[in-house]
Design a protein around this motif. Structure first.
Motif, PDB file in Angstrom:
ATOM      1  N   PHE A  55     -18.103  18.631  -0.772  1.00  0.00           N
ATOM      2  CA  PHE A  55     -17.398  18.273   0.464  1.00  0.00           C
ATOM      3  C   PHE A  55     -17.150  19.500   1.333  1.00  0.00           C
ATOM      4  O   PHE A  55     -17.413  19.494   2.534  1.00  0.00           O
ATOM      5  N   GLU A  56     -16.654  20.558   0.731  1.00  0.00           N
ATOM      6  CA  GLU A  56     -16.342  21.770   1.474  1.00  0.00           C
ATOM      7  C   GLU A  56     -17.599  22.463   1.995  1.00  0.00           C
ATOM      8  O   GLU A  56     -17.585  23.081   3.058  1.00  0.00           O
ATOM      9  N   GLY A  57     -18.695  22.365   1.241  1.00  0.00           N
ATOM     10  CA  GLY A  57     -19.916  23.070   1.618  1.00  0.00           C
ATOM     11  C   GLY A  57     -20.814  22.313   2.567  1.00  0.00           C
ATOM     12  O   GLY A  57     -21.903  22.801   2.909  1.00  0.00           O
ATOM     13  N   SER A  58     -20.391  21.123   2.998  1.00  0.00           N
ATOM     14  CA  SER A  58     -21.201  20.314   3.916  1.00  0.00           C
ATOM     15  C   SER A  58     -20.491  20.213   5.269  1.00  0.00           C
ATOM     16  O   SER A  58     -19.491  19.513   5.393  1.00  0.00           O
ATOM     17  N   SER A  59     -21.000  20.904   6.256  1.00  0.00           N
ATOM     18  CA  SER A  59     -20.375  20.892   7.577  1.00  0.00           C
ATOM     19  C   SER A  59     -20.885  19.721   8.405  1.00  0.00           C
ATOM     20  O   SER A  59     -21.978  19.193   8.169  1.00  0.00           O
ATOM     21  N   MET A  60     -20.101  19.306   9.366  1.00  0.00           N
ATOM     22  CA  MET A  60     -20.516  18.224  10.250  1.00  0.00           C
ATOM     23  C   MET A  60     -21.773  18.605  11.048  1.00  0.00           C
ATOM     24  O   MET A  60     -22.672  17.769  11.200  1.00  0.00           O
ATOM     25  N   PRO A  61     -21.891  19.838  11.559  1.00  0.00           N
ATOM     26  CA  PRO A  61     -23.125  20.216  12.252  1.00  0.00           C
ATOM     27  C   PRO A  61     -24.356  20.117  11.350  1.00  0.00           C
ATOM     28  O   PRO A  61     -25.425  19.697  11.796  1.00  0.00           O
ATOM     29  N   ALA A  62     -24.204  20.488  10.076  1.00  0.00           N
ATOM     30  CA  ALA A  62     -25.332  20.416   9.140  1.00  0.00           C
ATOM     31  C   ALA A  62     -25.727  18.964   8.884  1.00  0.00           C
ATOM     32  O   ALA A  62     -26.916  18.632   8.807  1.00  0.00           O
ATOM     33  N   ILE A  63     -24.731  18.092   8.765  1.00  0.00           N
ATOM     34  CA  ILE A  63     -25.003  16.670   8.550  1.00  0.00           C
ATOM     35  C   ILE A  63     -25.674  16.083   9.784  1.00  0.00           C
ATOM     36  O   ILE A  63     -26.611  15.291   9.685  1.00  0.00           O
TER      37      ILE A  63
END
Length: 222
Positions: A55-63
């Motif tokens: 959760f912490e390592g997945s940013s909204m921009p990356a998604i």
């Protein structure tokens, strides 16, 4: 029902969504279905990234990038990363064998098969997401609330199945349904860690059969 049937259903749904998307692009509709298609891409990308990076390592921009949209556009569909995780969690739980069996009615004879399904390679994403959900629940109150509700529903489903079997004279009447349901869920929680603890046994038929037999003994079936 088993894992193979659940996978067939998923493939059919994916195929149906693809055909619908193509047809609707040809019709030039009002854009509602295009929005749904984008939402599906976001959820699919988020599930993969949450499982891989946490959760912490997945940013909204990356998604957003993985979904083929701009960073700003993702907020038209989800207000926050927490909200997005909640929807991914909901979908992952609904895809598990236990919840997919709910509509068919509770049966204790199905529980050993459902537990053993978690040893299959096809449920790797569900195992990863389930572990991530528990980790995120320690930091996010909304995720913690959803997890508590899901766990409660699962244990109630199992408890009701055991109580029904007892009334029908199929199980030991001295068995406490609530305790057996909790023990079953704890057993399944251990299987969720197979990718780390027992990767060599994932997909192993002998191990799957052993798990099924042990769970049957656990709740007194057979």
């Amino acid at each position: 029902m088993g894992i193979r049937l659940s996978m067939i259903r998923k493939l059919r749904k994916a195929h149906a969504r693809k055909r619908t998307s193509v047809a609707q692009r040809g019709r030039g509709d009002d854009g509602h279905d295009a929005i749904e298609s984008t939402r599906e891409r976001i959820l699919s990308s988020a599930a993969r990234l949450f499982a891989e990076n946490g959760f912490e390592g997945s940013s909204m921009p990356a998604i957003a990038k993985a979904s083929g949209i701009t960073a700003g556009a993702i907020y038209k569909h989800f207000k926050s990363k927490g909200e997005l995780l909640l929807e991914v969690v909901k979908r992952s739980f609904e895809s598990t064998p236990l919840f997919m069996q709910n509509s068919a009615g509770a049966t204790t004879t199905a529980l050993p098969r459902l537990a053993s399904a978690y040893t299959e390679p096809e449920l790797k994403l569900v195992r990863q997401l389930s572990i991530e959900v528990h980790s995120a629940a320690s930091r996010d109150s909304d995720v913690r609330r959803l997890l508590a509700l899901s766990d409660e529903a699962a244990m109630q489903y199992i408890s009701d199945a055991i109580a029904l079997a007892q009334r029908e004279g199929k199980l030991d009447p001295k068995l406490k349904p609530e305790f057996a349901a909790r023990l079953f869920c704890v057993f399944v929680m251990g299987l969720l860690h197979m990718d780390t603890l027992l990767p060599g046994l994932i997909g192993d038929k002998s191990w799957r059969d052993f798990v099924r037999e042990r769970v049957a003994k656990l709740i007194g079936v057979g």
